[in-house]
Design an enzyme around this catalytic site. Structure first.
Site, mmCIF file in Angstrom:
data_model
loop_
_atom_site.group_PDB
_atom_site.id
_atom_site.type_symbol
_atom_site.label_atom_id
_atom_site.label_comp_id
_atom_site.label_asym_id
_atom_site.label_seq_id
_atom_site.Cartn_x
_atom_site.Cartn_y
_atom_site.Cartn_z
ATOM 1 N N ASP A 64 -7.731 46.863 -5.401
ATOM 2 C CA ASP A 64 -7.724 45.217 -5.490
ATOM 3 C C ASP A 64 -6.983 46.273 -3.725
ATOM 4 O O ASP A 64 -6.852 46.638 -3.350
ATOM 5 C CB ASP A 64 -6.040 45.604 -6.315
ATOM 6 C CG ASP A 64 -6.190 43.490 -6.109
ATOM 7 O OD1 ASP A 64 -6.693 42.764 -5.281
ATOM 8 O OD2 ASP A 64 -5.985 42.813 -7.250
ATOM 9 N N TYR B 194 -18.859 28.536 -6.451
ATOM 10 C CA TYR B 194 -17.759 29.615 -7.660
ATOM 11 C C TYR B 194 -19.163 30.129 -8.674
ATOM 12 O O TYR B 194 -19.088 30.353 -9.693
ATOM 13 C CB TYR B 194 -16.714 29.260 -8.117
ATOM 14 C CG TYR B 194 -16.047 29.832 -8.361
ATOM 15 C CD1 TYR B 194 -15.254 30.946 -8.743
ATOM 16 C CD2 TYR B 194 -15.996 29.386 -10.024
ATOM 17 C CE1 TYR B 194 -14.771 31.955 -10.223
ATOM 18 C CE2 TYR B 194 -14.590 30.163 -11.470
ATOM 19 C CZ TYR B 194 -14.473 31.345 -11.114
ATOM 20 O OH TYR B 194 -13.998 31.967 -11.746
#
Length: 256
Positions: free
Chosen positions: A35, A151
């Site tokens: 991450d 998206y």
């Protein structure tokens, strides 16, 4: 399949992917989290350099190979439509392709991509085709030209890439079962407004209807993803499992 497995998860610091990591650790498996922060590997999957750095660090942390990969990192930023294709598509594909050699070491390799029910929504065909062609610059430009569907386009492209590649000699032929999970509404930071924004609630009702009383918790997805990445069977591949409270069945009841 028995014993502890080594599984890498991108986007592991929060949401669905953090819940998946917790679930797998609870079962005794080793999880390598990736991450931007609070992870074993700090890497920005929006950039080619970040993706390459992630692969090199994964090799160092798992010299004996990986048993599973969860390509879960994803973003939805209407103000940065290009970021959606950079992370959701190119970051995910780079994760799966770049770490494939580490999977090939495992006796029972599994890979899972986190897609979305948004993959069913209308999206810019130009964005999708640019993604599938591997042209990141053109995909970013197309997403910026069609920001409202960036998206959905990134997730549609990822779903199509997965379906096309899962059955190839490189994946199925080498024993790697590659599948996807498509969440519907889930209580994560991405859906923080669902309980207080009537407009967002209406949008979700129109685009992601559900047959159950409430949206999912991250743990609901973590259980399904965890099963896929540790499943004993290699006969399940190329599938996208909709964990969506019934959205898929409501939106396309005759398609299966």
């Amino acid at each position: 399949m028995s014993g502890a497995r080594t599984i890498l998860i991108t986007g592991a610091a929060a949401g669905i992917n953090a819940a998946t990591a917790d679930h797998l650790r609870g079962l005794g498996h080793r999880v390598i989290g990736v991450d931007l922060r609070d992870a074993d590997i700090i890497a920005d999957l929006a950039t080619p350099d970040g993706r390459a750095a992630m692969v090199e660090q994964a090799k160092a942390l798992a010299p004996g190979g990986l048993d599973g990969i969860v390509a879960g990192a994803g973003v939805s930023r209407p103000d940065q439509p290009g970021l959606a294709v950079q992370v959701n598509y190119f970051g995910a594909v780079a994760t799966l392709e770049g770490l494939h050699p580490l999977l090939s070491i495992s006796r029972s390799p599994r890979a899972v991509a986190v897609v979305s029910t948004a993959s069913l929504l209308p999206a810019s065909a130009g964005t999708v085709s640019a993604c599938l062609a591997g042209d990141e610059h053109r995909a970013i430009a197309a997403a910026q030209a069609h920001p409202a569907t960036a998206y959905a386009a990134s997730k549609k492209a990822l779903a199509q890439w997965l379906r096309r590649n899962a059955v190839t000699p490189r994946w199925a032929g080498s024993g790697v079962a590659l599948n996807g999970v498509a969440p519907g509404g889930v209580h994560t930071a991405m859906m923080a407004e669902i309980d207080r924004d009537p407009k967002f609630q209406a949008m979700m009702t129109n685009t992601t209807p559900k047959a159950v009383a409430s949206y999912a918790q991250p743990q609901d997805l973590g259980e399904v993803i965890g099963w896929l990445v540790t499943s004993k069977t290699s006969y399940l591949l190329g599938q996208i499992i909709f964990v969506d409270g019934g959205s898929d069945a409501i939106l396309r009841p005759d398609t299966f």
